[in-house]
Design a protein around this motif. Structure first.
Motif, short mmCIF file in Angstrom:
data_model
loop_
_atom_site.label_atom_id
_atom_site.label_comp_id
_atom_site.label_asym_id
_atom_site.label_seq_id
_atom_site.Cartn_x
_atom_site.Cartn_y
_atom_site.Cartn_z
N VAL A 11 -115.71 108.94 -65.39
CA VAL A 11 -114.29 108.79 -65.04
C VAL A 11 -113.60 107.83 -66.01
CG1 VAL A 11 -112.71 107.89 -63.28
CG2 VAL A 11 -114.61 109.38 -62.61
N LEU A 12 -114.23 106.70 -66.27
CA LEU A 12 -113.67 105.72 -67.20
C LEU A 12 -113.47 106.34 -68.58
CD1 LEU A 12 -112.83 102.85 -68.04
CD2 LEU A 12 -115.26 102.40 -68.48
N TYR A 32 -121.34 108.87 -62.81
CA TYR A 32 -120.04 109.47 -62.59
C TYR A 32 -118.89 108.50 -62.80
CZ TYR A 32 -122.92 113.16 -60.61
OH TYR A 32 -123.86 114.13 -60.43
N SER A 33 -119.04 107.26 -62.36
CA SER A 33 -117.93 106.30 -62.55
C SER A 33 -117.72 106.01 -64.04
CB SER A 33 -118.19 105.01 -61.77
OG SER A 33 -119.40 104.42 -62.17
N HIS A 34 -118.78 106.03 -64.83
CA HIS A 34 -118.62 105.87 -66.28
C HIS A 34 -117.88 107.08 -66.85
CE1 HIS A 34 -122.06 103.02 -65.81
NE2 HIS A 34 -121.24 102.30 -66.57
N PHE A 72 -112.05 110.11 -56.80
CA PHE A 72 -111.96 109.00 -55.84
C PHE A 72 -111.80 109.49 -54.40
CE2 PHE A 72 -110.45 107.19 -59.88
CZ PHE A 72 -111.43 106.22 -60.04
N THR A 100 -109.82 114.44 -62.51
CA THR A 100 -110.61 113.21 -62.59
C THR A 100 -110.23 112.23 -61.48
OG1 THR A 100 -110.84 113.51 -64.97
CG2 THR A 100 -111.28 111.32 -64.12
#
Length: 179
Positions: A46-47, A42-44, A149, A145
């Motif tokens: 978002v990036l 998931y963090s990828h 967080f 997006t």
């Protein structure tokens, strides 16, 4: 002499396609975000969505600067936007939060994508007048997006409301000045 002439021609050709190259980077990052979501990275995702937004921010500016605006570029940009700021953020938030709501979460996710597509189609069908009608899908996608967080801190039901609100404001008839 011949080599310098070929290099000059190649640079001119690349310059004339720079806006489309940025748009293709946009859709590539959107596709990568979807694939990252499928693999729970998931963090990828978002990036990649943020990188798509960066490309989207500059493709139009580059096209105007080099006087390379075209109907093809406009359509390609909209197709990229539905992937990068419609489908990618929707699947990201669906995968993290909305799937737990079953069919209701699926309906909210699909409605967000459908409203984003409608908003883009309406934009392409109208003449440029210095204003957006409704919230641009890029802004909606970035808001969705960024909400990633907040997942650990807010009630998951807020995401249902967020997607319904974003869906509505994309198709609403209010005007926003382009910046």
């Amino acid at each position: 002499m011949f080599l310098l002439q070929r290099v000059d021609e190649t640079l001119k050709k690349a310059k004339s396609q720079l806006a489309n190259i940025l748009t293709l980077c946009n859709i590539s990052f959107g596709g990568a975000a979807i694939m990252a979501t499928f693999h729970d990275a998931y963090s990828h995702a978002v990036l990649y969505i943020f990188l798509a937004a960066l490309c989207d921010r500059y493709d139009g500016k580059v096209a105007r600067k080099f006087n390379q605006q075209s109907e093809l570029g406009k359509q390609l940009d909209s197709m990229s936007d539905i992937i990068s700021f419609g489908v990618a953020p929707a699947l990201l938030i669906y995968g993290i939060v909305l799937a737990q709501f079953g069919p209701i979460g699926m309906i909210a996710t699909v409605m967000y994508i459908v409203c984003g597509a409608f908003r883009l189609a309406r934009f392409n069908a109208t003449e440029a007048n210095g204003y957006f009608t409704g919230l641009p899908i890029t802004a909606a996608g970035v808001i969705a997006t960024v909400s990633f967080f907040a997942v650990p801190f807010i009630n998951p039901g807020i995401y249902l409301i967020l997607f319904l609100v974003l869906s509505y404001v994309m198709v609403a008839s209010f005007k926003l000045k382009k910046v």
